[in-house]
Design a protein around this motif. Structure first.
Motif, PDB file in Angstrom:
ATOM      1  N   ASP A  98      49.562  41.644  98.561  1.00  0.00           N
ATOM      2  CA  ASP A  98      48.992  42.287  97.359  1.00  0.00           C
ATOM      3  C   ASP A  98      48.712  43.760  97.634  1.00  0.00           C
ATOM      4  O   ASP A  98      49.007  44.634  96.811  1.00  0.00           O
ATOM      5  N   PHE A 119      45.532  43.934  87.962  1.00  0.00           N
ATOM      6  CA  PHE A 119      45.901  43.896  89.380  1.00  0.00           C
ATOM      7  C   PHE A 119      45.574  45.234  90.046  1.00  0.00           C
ATOM      8  O   PHE A 119      45.044  45.275  91.162  1.00  0.00           O
ATOM      9  N   ILE A 123      43.258  45.649  93.276  1.00  0.00           N
ATOM     10  CA  ILE A 123      43.835  46.058  94.551  1.00  0.00           C
ATOM     11  C   ILE A 123      43.231  47.378  95.037  1.00  0.00           C
ATOM     12  O   ILE A 123      43.228  47.660  96.232  1.00  0.00           O
ATOM     13  N   LEU A 164      53.123  37.975  92.720  1.00  0.00           N
ATOM     14  CA  LEU A 164      52.081  37.566  93.658  1.00  0.00           C
ATOM     15  C   LEU A 164      51.653  36.165  93.243  1.00  0.00           C
ATOM     16  O   LEU A 164      51.308  35.950  92.071  1.00  0.00           O
ATOM     17  N   VAL A 169      52.873  40.840  88.754  1.00  0.00           N
ATOM     18  CA  VAL A 169      51.738  41.777  88.832  1.00  0.00           C
ATOM     19  C   VAL A 169      52.210  43.227  88.734  1.00  0.00           C
ATOM     20  O   VAL A 169      51.409  44.159  88.881  1.00  0.00           O
TER      21      VAL A 169
END
Lengths: 513, 109
Positions: A98, A119, A123, A164, A169
């Motif tokens: 990720d 996302f 992240i 993912l 994503v």
């Protein structure tokens, strides 16, 4: 003797099983040819988790969370004896997928990577925890896009979805409507290579204690071609990597030579440092997305985990020899010439026996050889044998032929002068250089005096020549120097003679008295 | 055996005739050598290449088998192959190819 110091090294892995599943060369080709094949159906069931990959002894050895000696003593098969997961080692890290997807966006300057906005937010928090991620890198992470925008880019504009846990994503968009060299899959390969190279460079800067501005020059040696249809392979990946790492004072260029690229790049960079052209030169290589799951057909067939799930990268910093760091000896460079021929015997002789003989050394004078260091747990099930062990046997056999070793001593030579392969089958990455960090540590600790790094490349894969290539060099403990990069030139025999003269004078004086 | 080499073997067999062709293998791995030998006798076992379903039955040897070694110039052998002869399991390599040859080759030396 021209010598160049090895100031620091960095080795990173980017765990990427979803990229492997969708865009690794072997599964990708199979999906086009036989989308319903048993292999493709079985592959998702053979995937390693991040914790398994981070606890796998060869991966831990690559990033410096284990020493080579610890790996050699670890219970085998390593795959069945996973240790405690370690994200960070002395040299670098194993970055989860990720974060790698987010990091590719950080390394993208043409808005090709689009991230889903949820996302992207998620992240951002994770990436900010990475000790090498600075403000300038985090400022490059995009806010993200609506899921519908990403879906449209994929469905109507040739973008490749990024997954993912099976969910989309983000995506990698194409960089041109019609230019196949700028198609989404090419850009994704180049961005993955670039991002993994940037990660290694960031760790290298951290490990060296320098600032990004201290780097004068970057030599990059991956296997990707950067350029549009008018100049496929034009480059310059090195400068693109340096830019993201904040190396504002650096320029750079790329060196290519298949798996011989890294050793050749190190020699090229060392030559620049030794000649005084550049001072702090980083040699680095990002990894290969297409080689992920390269041998997974065989792994799946044998019920094994698909181990080729990490993009590998490395970086080494070469500096003028100040007598404090292990050095590369430029008088030890081995060359596989055009006329040498492609027989293993000719290649091994050109890269080991010939340069050592030139220096008055025997094959047994090298404590550790580092040829192609592929992890045998990946290559053996694929019918490719134990690559490093085969190389150590070849060097031992050559030693026998040259009268430097007895035939019955071959197994002992292999055990003492070899090391277990611990590197992913990432083409150029396994080729000798992954041992430079361990060699530097072992020389500093006094456990070895001399190592030989050997790179070999299969040039015939490009269908322009049937030749192979190779390059080699010695890494040794630093000698006393005058700080100019050249040693004072006093040999052991000369020192012995001086001592004998002094003792003779002493004896004569004692007799007089 | 990669698809290109399968095509080369197939083309050579068509050009000179299967009876006039000997395949000399240099594989370093007995399992691999056996698969190569199978490919040029029974056909491609992976059914992926030009020799899929094409049982050429060719005469096939490993370079380390005595019949091949005795044909080689000793000086060239010493210079190019003797090191690998010391490294590899020559008996296992020869045996794996012989097994496939004895069972499936339609042509002999």
């Amino acid at each position: 003797m021209a010598t160049v110091g090895i100031k620091s090294t960095a080795y990173c892995l980017n765990f990427a099983p979803e990229l492997a599943l969708h865009y690794g060369g072997t599964p990708s080709q199979e999906r086009h040819a036989k989308p319903d094949s048993d292999y493709l159906k079985a592959l998702p069931g053979q995937v390693q988790s991040y914790e398994e990959a981070a606890g796998y002894a060869p991966n831990k050895t690559y990033i410096g969370a284990m020493s080579v000696d610890e790996l050699a003593a670890a219970p085998a098969p390593w795959l069945e004896h996973l240790g405690a997961p370690e994200r960070y080692g002395r040299y670098g890290e194993i970055m989860p997928e990720d974060e790698f997807i987010g990091f590719m966006d950080i390394c993208d300057v043409f808005d090709l990577i689009w991230l889903d906005k949820d996302f992207a937010a998620r992240i951002r928090e994770k990436l900010a925890q990475d000790p090498v991620m600075g403000e300038s890198q985090m400022a490059r992470l995009e806010a993200g896009h609506e899921a519908a925008e990403i879906a449209e880019a994929v469905e109507k504009h040739g973008a490749l979805p990024l997954y993912l846990d099976g969910a989309v994503v983000g995506c990698c968009r194409r960089a041109h409507d019609t230019d196949e060299n700028l198609a989404a899959h090419v850009m994704l390969e180049n961005l993955a290579c670039k991002a993994s190279g940037v990660l290694a460079l960031l760790h290298l800067i951290k490990n060296s204690g320098l600032t990004p501005g201290d780097i004068d020059f970057v030599v990059e040696c991956s296997e990707e071609a950067v350029g549009d249809t008018m100049q496929r392979g034009g480059g310059n990946m090195a400068k693109a990597v340096a830019e993201i790492a904040g190396c504002g004072n650096a320029s750079g260029f790329d060196v290519r030579g298949f798996c011989a690229g890294p050793a050749t790049a190190v020699i090229t960079a060392a030559g620049m440092v030794a000649s005084g052209v550049r001072r702090n030169v980083a040699v680095l290589g990002g990894g290969s997305l297409p080689k992920l799951y390269m041998n997974s057909r065989d792994h799946v067939k044998k019920g094994l985990k698909a181990l080729e799930n990490c993009i590998g990268s490395f970086a080494v910093l070469l500096v003028p020899d100040d007598g404090t760091e292990p050095v590369i000896r430029l008088d030890s460079v081995g060359k596989h010439s055009v006329a040498a021929g492609a027989a293993p015997q000719a290649i091994t002789s050109a890269l080991t026996y010939e340069p050592l003989t030139r220096l008055g050394l025997k094959l047994t004078d090298v404590d550790k050889y580092a040829p192609e260091l592929h992890n045998a747990e990946i290559t053996l099930p694929a019918g490719a044998g134990n690559v490093p062990e085969a190389n150590f046997k070849m060097i031992a056999a050559l030693s026998v032929m040259k009268g430097q070793l007895k035939r019955e001593e071959i197994p002992q030579f292999v055990a003492e002068h070899g090391l277990p392969g611990f590197v992913h089958t990432q083409g150029h990455i396994p080729s000798g250089v992954p041992y430079m960090g361990h060699a530097r540590d072992a020389i500093k600790a006094g456990s070895i005096r001399r190592a030989m790094i050997i790179g070999k490349g299969s040039l015939f894969l490009g269908r322009l020549t049937n030749l192979a290539d190779g390059a080699s060099f010695l890494v040794e403990a630093p000698a006393q120097t005058d700080g100019s990069g050249s040693t004072a030139g006093v040999t052991r025999d000369e020192v012995r003679e001086l001592l004998l003269d002094a003792l003779a004078d002493l004896a004569a004086n004692l007799q007089k008295n | 055996m990669d698809l290109e080499n399968q095509q080369r073997v197939k083309d050579a067999a068509e050009k000179v005739g299967a009876d006039n062709l000997v395949v000399v293998l240099g594989s370093s791995d007995p399992e691999g050598a056996e698969i190569y030998a199978e490919t040029v006798t029974l056909g491609d076992p992976t059914f992926a290449g030009p020799l899929a379903g094409v049982p050429l039955g060719l005469c096939v040897y490993h370079v380390f088998e005595e019949e091949m070694k005795s044909e080689a110039d000793p000086a060239a052998w010493e210079e190019q192959i003797s090191m690998m002869e010391m490294v590899l399991n020559t008996e296992a390599l020869a045996a794996s190819v012989k097994k496939m040859r004895d069972a499936n080759s339609k042509h002999t030396l």
